[in-house]
Write a protein that holds these residues in place. Sequence first.
Motif, PDB file in Angstrom:
ATOM      1  N   GLY A 171       0.773  -1.238   0.000  1.00  0.00           N
ATOM      2  CA  GLY A 171       0.000   0.000   0.000  1.00  0.00           C
ATOM      3  C   GLY A 171       0.801   1.283   0.000  1.00  0.00           C
ATOM      4  N   ASP A 172       2.097   1.194   0.311  1.00  0.00           N
ATOM      5  CA  ASP A 172       2.946   2.386   0.305  1.00  0.00           C
ATOM      6  C   ASP A 172       4.379   1.982  -0.043  1.00  0.00           C
ATOM      7  OD1 ASP A 172       3.528   5.087   0.536  1.00  0.00           O
ATOM      8  OD2 ASP A 172       3.925   4.987   2.681  1.00  0.00           O
ATOM      9  N   LEU A 173       4.498   1.189  -1.095  1.00  0.00           N
ATOM     10  CA  LEU A 173       5.796   0.635  -1.461  1.00  0.00           C
ATOM     11  C   LEU A 173       6.568   1.638  -2.315  1.00  0.00           C
ATOM     12  CD1 LEU A 173       7.532  -1.903  -1.164  1.00  0.00           C
ATOM     13  CD2 LEU A 173       6.554  -2.728  -3.313  1.00  0.00           C
ATOM     14  N   HIS A 174       7.576   2.232  -1.714  1.00  0.00           N
ATOM     15  CA  HIS A 174       8.450   3.149  -2.442  1.00  0.00           C
ATOM     16  C   HIS A 174       9.861   3.043  -1.870  1.00  0.00           C
ATOM     17  CE1 HIS A 174       8.556   6.114   0.845  1.00  0.00           C
ATOM     18  NE2 HIS A 174       7.249   5.978   0.954  1.00  0.00           N
ATOM     19  N   ASP A 196      -6.399  -3.768  -6.493  1.00  0.00           N
ATOM     20  CA  ASP A 196      -5.752  -4.132  -7.741  1.00  0.00           C
ATOM     21  C   ASP A 196      -4.232  -4.165  -7.566  1.00  0.00           C
ATOM     22  OD1 ASP A 196      -4.663  -4.098 -10.427  1.00  0.00           O
ATOM     23  OD2 ASP A 196      -6.632  -3.437 -11.120  1.00  0.00           O
ATOM     24  N   PRO A 197      -3.565  -5.274  -7.959  1.00  0.00           N
ATOM     25  CA  PRO A 197      -2.102  -5.341  -7.810  1.00  0.00           C
ATOM     26  C   PRO A 197      -1.367  -4.264  -8.590  1.00  0.00           C
ATOM     27  CG  PRO A 197      -2.953  -7.193  -9.117  1.00  0.00           C
ATOM     28  CD  PRO A 197      -4.132  -6.531  -8.504  1.00  0.00           C
ATOM     29  N   ALA A 198      -2.008  -3.679  -9.603  1.00  0.00           N
ATOM     30  CA  ALA A 198      -1.366  -2.622 -10.389  1.00  0.00           C
ATOM     31  C   ALA A 198      -1.124  -1.366  -9.570  1.00  0.00           C
ATOM     32  CB  ALA A 198      -2.236  -2.284 -11.606  1.00  0.00           C
ATOM     33  N   TYR A 199      -1.815  -1.231  -8.425  1.00  0.00           N
ATOM     34  CA  TYR A 199      -1.639  -0.042  -7.583  1.00  0.00           C
ATOM     35  C   TYR A 199      -0.333  -0.081  -6.784  1.00  0.00           C
ATOM     36  CZ  TYR A 199      -2.469   3.439  -3.942  1.00  0.00           C
ATOM     37  OH  TYR A 199      -2.348   4.517  -3.087  1.00  0.00           O
ATOM     38  N   GLU A 200       0.244  -1.263  -6.618  1.00  0.00           N
ATOM     39  CA  GLU A 200       1.318  -1.437  -5.646  1.00  0.00           C
ATOM     40  C   GLU A 200       2.509  -0.498  -5.826  1.00  0.00           C
ATOM     41  OE1 GLU A 200       1.788  -2.178  -2.661  1.00  0.00           O
ATOM     42  OE2 GLU A 200       2.032  -4.364  -2.574  1.00  0.00           O
ATOM     43  N   LEU A 201       2.898  -0.213  -7.051  1.00  0.00           N
ATOM     44  CA  LEU A 201       4.070   0.641  -7.283  1.00  0.00           C
ATOM     45  C   LEU A 201       3.698   2.042  -7.760  1.00  0.00           C
ATOM     46  CD1 LEU A 201       6.540  -1.957  -8.819  1.00  0.00           C
ATOM     47  CD2 LEU A 201       6.845  -0.702  -6.671  1.00  0.00           C
ATOM     48  N   ALA A 202       2.432   2.404  -7.667  1.00  0.00           N
ATOM     49  CA  ALA A 202       1.993   3.718  -8.143  1.00  0.00           C
ATOM     50  C   ALA A 202       2.705   4.850  -7.424  1.00  0.00           C
ATOM     51  CB  ALA A 202       0.477   3.854  -7.981  1.00  0.00           C
ATOM     52  N   ASN A 203       2.888   4.707  -6.119  1.00  0.00           N
ATOM     53  CA  ASN A 203       3.513   5.773  -5.343  1.00  0.00           C
ATOM     54  C   ASN A 203       5.017   5.848  -5.570  1.00  0.00           C
ATOM     55  OD1 ASN A 203       3.182   7.935  -3.514  1.00  0.00           O
ATOM     56  ND2 ASN A 203       3.916   6.677  -1.818  1.00  0.00           N
ATOM     57  N   TRP A 242      -1.963   4.787 -13.220  1.00  0.00           N
ATOM     58  CA  TRP A 242      -2.045   4.568 -11.770  1.00  0.00           C
ATOM     59  C   TRP A 242      -1.150   5.562 -11.029  1.00  0.00           C
ATOM     60  CZ3 TRP A 242      -5.522   2.311  -8.968  1.00  0.00           C
ATOM     61  CH2 TRP A 242      -6.268   1.239  -9.456  1.00  0.00           C
ATOM     62  N   ALA A 243       0.018   5.831 -11.591  1.00  0.00           N
ATOM     63  CA  ALA A 243       0.915   6.792 -10.955  1.00  0.00           C
ATOM     64  C   ALA A 243       0.310   8.189 -10.946  1.00  0.00           C
ATOM     65  CB  ALA A 243       2.260   6.807 -11.681  1.00  0.00           C
ATOM     66  N   ALA A 244      -0.326   8.576 -12.047  1.00  0.00           N
ATOM     67  CA  ALA A 244      -0.937   9.903 -12.131  1.00  0.00           C
ATOM     68  C   ALA A 244      -2.062  10.059 -11.116  1.00  0.00           C
ATOM     69  CB  ALA A 244      -1.452  10.157 -13.545  1.00  0.00           C
ATOM     70  N   VAL A 245      -2.921   9.063 -11.015  1.00  0.00           N
ATOM     71  CA  VAL A 245      -4.047   9.208 -10.073  1.00  0.00           C
ATOM     72  C   VAL A 245      -3.560   9.146  -8.633  1.00  0.00           C
ATOM     73  CG1 VAL A 245      -5.747   8.346 -11.734  1.00  0.00           C
ATOM     74  CG2 VAL A 245      -4.662   6.734 -10.147  1.00  0.00           C
ATOM     75  N   LYS A 246      -2.426   8.461  -8.393  1.00  0.00           N
ATOM     76  CA  LYS A 246      -1.865   8.466  -7.033  1.00  0.00           C
ATOM     77  C   LYS A 246      -1.313   9.843  -6.691  1.00  0.00           C
ATOM     78  CE  LYS A 246      -0.448   7.198  -3.020  1.00  0.00           C
ATOM     79  NZ  LYS A 246       0.025   8.535  -2.589  1.00  0.00           N
ATOM     80  N   ILE A 247      -0.707  10.524  -7.669  1.00  0.00           N
ATOM     81  CA  ILE A 247      -0.262  11.891  -7.419  1.00  0.00           C
ATOM     82  C   ILE A 247      -1.463  12.774  -7.097  1.00  0.00           C
ATOM     83  CG2 ILE A 247       0.822  13.934  -8.452  1.00  0.00           C
ATOM     84  CD1 ILE A 247       2.477  11.979 -10.185  1.00  0.00           C
ATOM     85  N   ALA A 248      -2.530  12.629  -7.864  1.00  0.00           N
ATOM     86  CA  ALA A 248      -3.743  13.413  -7.621  1.00  0.00           C
ATOM     87  C   ALA A 248      -4.327  13.108  -6.248  1.00  0.00           C
ATOM     88  CB  ALA A 248      -4.781  13.134  -8.710  1.00  0.00           C
TER      89      ALA A 248
END
Length: 276
Positions: A171-174, A196-203, A242-248
């Motif tokens: 959930g906060d993998l960076h 969704d597993p695609a969210y894992e590296l969004a951040n 996914w990265a863009a919506v995580k920034i938003a």
Amino acid sequence: MIGSAKIQNHLNAFQLSNPELIDKTALAEIYRAELPDGTIAMLKCWNNPNSEQFGADYLEALNGNGVVKILARRKGALLMEYLEGPTLGSLSRQGKDEESTEILAQVALSLRQSPKSDLKNAPTVERWFRALFDAMFLDDCDPQLRENIEFCKEIAQTLLAASTRSVALHGDLHHDNVLVHKGKWIAIDPKGLWGDPAYELANALRNPKGVDQLIRDPNIISHRAKVFAESLQIDQKQMLKWAAVKIALSISWRENAHIGSDPESDLLNRFLEMAT
């Protein structure tokens, strides 16, 4: 006595001595301390005893497989093995971002393959995105930022609606939530999510801190997105979305859902340009 009586109670309960405060945030305090046998451990104490309980559940489920190992747990506090560090973020800050990108992708793959319970009671990614969907704008909000946030709402709804698989997520993998310890890269500070597993590296694409120019470089963004997408077995454009919506989402959290301006507005614009 160190800190508050609450902190001292946790120290006493775990029979810890020689505590040393090593980090303090708005949410928690982290101490380095000794167990009765002399072993060094790390104690994390939350201001709100209900904070990050699902993150602790996630750590317990993985039981040290790619994550920091829990030694003991009580309401409002977590006793963990002490990791030497440094964090993976240090590699990017030293100009070794390609190396750190590959390592982080491998960490994500390892966590996905590790045995764990479903954690279906954990908050969902969709629930987290309510903060974005509910975001409002101040009268003087930059028009481009307003347009981008509204666009991200649409993208997030589409991504969530198209999701066909849900798994337990860190959930906060960076970069700065991965530390090296005895030659292995270990994840720390999970939120514990279900989605969704695609969210894992969004951040991860907007991290680590301290490399503002690097994370805005189109070539770096493209390379990272390619490596992360391959690890998560998704399309590169989907990774960027996914990265863009995580920034938003982060902007919405930071601005308390009343958005006027934000230091990451240009970063969001760059990611949307590359994702669409």
